[in-house]
Write an enzyme that holds these catalytic residues in place. Structure first.
Site, short mmCIF file in Angstrom:
data_model
loop_
_atom_site.label_atom_id
_atom_site.label_comp_id
_atom_site.label_asym_id
_atom_site.label_seq_id
_atom_site.Cartn_x
_atom_site.Cartn_y
_atom_site.Cartn_z
N ASP A 64 0.60 -1.88 0.48
CA ASP A 64 0.03 0.20 0.03
C ASP A 64 1.43 0.97 -0.44
O ASP A 64 1.63 1.37 0.81
CB ASP A 64 -0.80 -0.15 1.27
CG ASP A 64 -1.64 1.46 1.21
OD1 ASP A 64 -2.98 1.51 0.67
OD2 ASP A 64 -1.16 2.17 2.80
N THR A 97 -3.54 6.27 -4.14
CA THR A 97 -1.91 6.13 -3.68
C THR A 97 -0.64 6.00 -4.17
O THR A 97 0.37 7.61 -4.62
CB THR A 97 -1.56 6.70 -2.11
OG1 THR A 97 -1.38 4.85 -1.76
CG2 THR A 97 -3.12 7.16 -1.48
N THR A 98 -0.36 4.63 -5.25
CA THR A 98 0.71 4.85 -5.78
C THR A 98 0.89 5.48 -6.82
O THR A 98 2.04 5.91 -7.49
CB THR A 98 0.97 3.40 -6.08
OG1 THR A 98 0.97 3.01 -4.09
CG2 THR A 98 2.56 3.26 -6.57
N ASP A 389 -9.21 0.93 1.47
CA ASP A 389 -9.43 1.16 0.54
C ASP A 389 -10.61 1.01 -0.68
O ASP A 389 -10.95 1.57 -1.26
CB ASP A 389 -8.24 0.79 -0.28
CG ASP A 389 -6.59 1.36 0.23
OD1 ASP A 389 -7.19 2.27 0.72
OD2 ASP A 389 -5.77 0.31 0.05
#
Length: 523
Positions: A64, A97-98, A389
């Site tokens: 994550d 997010t990545t 998520d």
């Protein structure tokens, strides 16, 4: 008259360190790229995990992006800005997010080449912002028609969780309870994220994860003699102490004979019995208190067949109120039927060394808990992150009412749309817009690389399929992948996740590019 020579004026103390011009830009860009590279290999369903070891020896295994960046001890101020990008992405939409961090790093990498070609930072910033608007247009064009039914939402949840420590076998089983939980608490005004909680428990396969229509607490009844099973129980929640009343001021009482002592004891007994009688007369079967309950009151309640829980936290009391429909009471005076709620089922269960109480408010409850199972602590920790998520993206999809193809499909469409409009832009800004498209291309390229495909061949095939059919993505097949239709494969993302990633990455990259002077102080 001779011109006076100007001596350089020093306005900074010797403790300050200053980096200016190209050196400042180079340092900031390299820091941003380093952050992006730290999470690059985690992108996608076949992404690798990171093992994070704290100074105290605590181990976290995750892929994550937000967790990785938050756990890393990053000191460089420009690098911290990319960490904030991931945090913003996580707060706003819960996923991507990545993607946001990688895109910000690629925008900086492309800008570095433009700066070396003597393109002014202001021109790059303007080009990036114009390209971001074009990217939003492309996202809108990719939005799928039709309403978001349960199957579509489950595909969104599955796409979010795939590869995040859930295992390909169990992701189907996990998507259904996620969507069920969100739909349970959804209203016409939307979904309150606080109405969905996660409770983890080791000792079973992750496929045993289920939705509880209510609350799970790790407390047990106040007395061993109280029932461990209840159905259709009238429920009260109180925020008052059930104990002998004491004055605020310190006082001493002089008792001179046994009769006075007996009277004092009898008065206390009457007060405690009064609490139990009031609760029983109100028809209460199940009592939750945020304060301690006197042992004598517990005994009296148990005799009446009333189950009581004491010393609950304020947050648990609030959750219980939502789950059962009860009102939190500050006093036992004038209890009305409208103040009480209903617990459809209460059960106390033992899991290894842990004892849990399940308070089921029934199918109409406004509060749900995902009871997450896993074989080890590391597994349930990663499952909790993945499910959080998944919950967030399902809420985001419902909130915006729109989903787009995943698996790099939307990114290919964005890059194509931006690149196609760049030719119509005059001046050097065109170079910045084309660079933006190249940066976006890096996302499906990275997906392909992490899937085990040749990134260059995959990118060429993706562009060709997109040009021919208008939709293309990297569909996983076993241990590798192939170019296919992500919608047919059920790989979907909320449009809000894509929009937020574009917006936050662009803002972070352009903010860093505008910095040409870094002044640091030891003070």
């Amino acid at each position: 008259m001779a011109q006076r020579r100007q001596q350089p004026m020093v306005i900074l103390s010797e403790d300050n360190e200053r980096t200016q011009g190209e050196d400042a830009q180079d340092s900031n860009i390299r820091a941003g790229k380093a952050v992006a590279n730290s999470v690059r290999t985690t992108l996608g369903p076949k992404g690798m995990d990171k093992m994070l070891v704290s100074s105290s020896g605590d181990v976290t295994i995750t892929n994550d992006g937000a967790t990785i960046l938050n756990e890393m001890d990053i000191e460089h101020p420009a690098a911290q800005m990319l960490v904030e990008v991931a945090e913003t992405q996580e707060i706003e939409v819960g996923d991507g997010t990545t993607t946001a961090a990688i895109l910000a790093g690629e925008l900086l990498a492309e800008a570095e080449e433009l700066l070396d070609s003597d393109l002014h930072p202001t021109v790059i910033v303007e080009g990036y912002h114009e390209a971001a608007q074009l990217a939003h247009e492309a996202i809108d064009e990719q939005v799928l028609d039709g309403e978001l039914d349960t199957d579509t939402l489950e595909s969104v949840a599955e796409s979010s969780m795939t590869g995040k420590g859930t295992g390909d076998i169990t992701v189907d089983a996990l998507a259904s309870p996620v969507v069920s939980a969100v739909q349970q608490v959804a209203t016409d005004e939307g979904v309150d994220r606080e109405d969905i909680r996660i409770h983890t428990q080791t000792g079973a396969a992750s496929s045993a994860t289920e939705v509880v229509d209510g609350v799970i607490v790790d407390e047990t009844p106040a007395s061993e003699t109280m029932d461990r099973q209840l159905t259709d129980a009238t429920t009260a929640i109180i925020d008052t102490e059930l104990d002998v009343t004491t004055g605020e001021a310190d006082a001493e009482y002089n008792i001179t004979d046994v009769d006075q002592l007996n009277q004092a004891i009898e008065a206390e007994e009457d007060e405690l019995r009064g609490y139990a009688d009031t609760i029983a007369e109100a028809g209460i079967d199940l009592l939750f208190s945020t304060n301690d309950i006197n042992d004598r009151v517990v005994e009296l309640l148990s005799r009446e067949g009333i189950v009581a829980y004491e010393d609950l936290s304020a947050s648990k009391a609030t959750a219980l109120a939502q789950a059962t429909g009860a009102t939190q009471l500050g006093t036992l005076e004038d209890i009305e039927a409208a103040d009480l709620g209903t617990t459809a089922e209460l059960s106390v269960e033992i899991y290894g060394e842990d004892t849990l109480t399940f308070i089921d408010g029934g199918a109409e409850t406004d509060y749900v808990t995902l009871f997450v199972r896993g074989s080890t602590d590391h597994v349930v920790d990663e499952l909790e992150r993945a499910l959080n998520d998944a919950i967030d993206v399902v809420i985001a999809a419902l909130g915006s009412g729109s989903v787009v193809p995943g698996a790099g499909g939307t990114e290919i469409a964005i890059a194509d749309h931006v690149r196609g409009h760049a030719a119509s832009v005059e001046g050097r800004k065109q170079l910045a817009i084309e660079a933006f498209a190249t940066a976006v291309d890096e996302l499906p390229r990275t997906l392909a690389e992490n899937t085990g495909m040749d990134p260059i061949d995959a990118l060429v095939d993706l562009r060709a399929r997109h040009d021919a059919q208008g939709r293309a993505g990297l569909v996983s097949t076993g241990r590798s992948g192939e170019v296919g239709d992500p919608v047919e494969a059920g790989i979907l993302d909320p449009a809000a996740v894509k929009r937020e990633a574009i917006e936050s990455a662009t803002e972070a990259a352009t903010m860093i590019l505008r910095i040409d002077d870094v002044i640091s102080s030891d003070n």
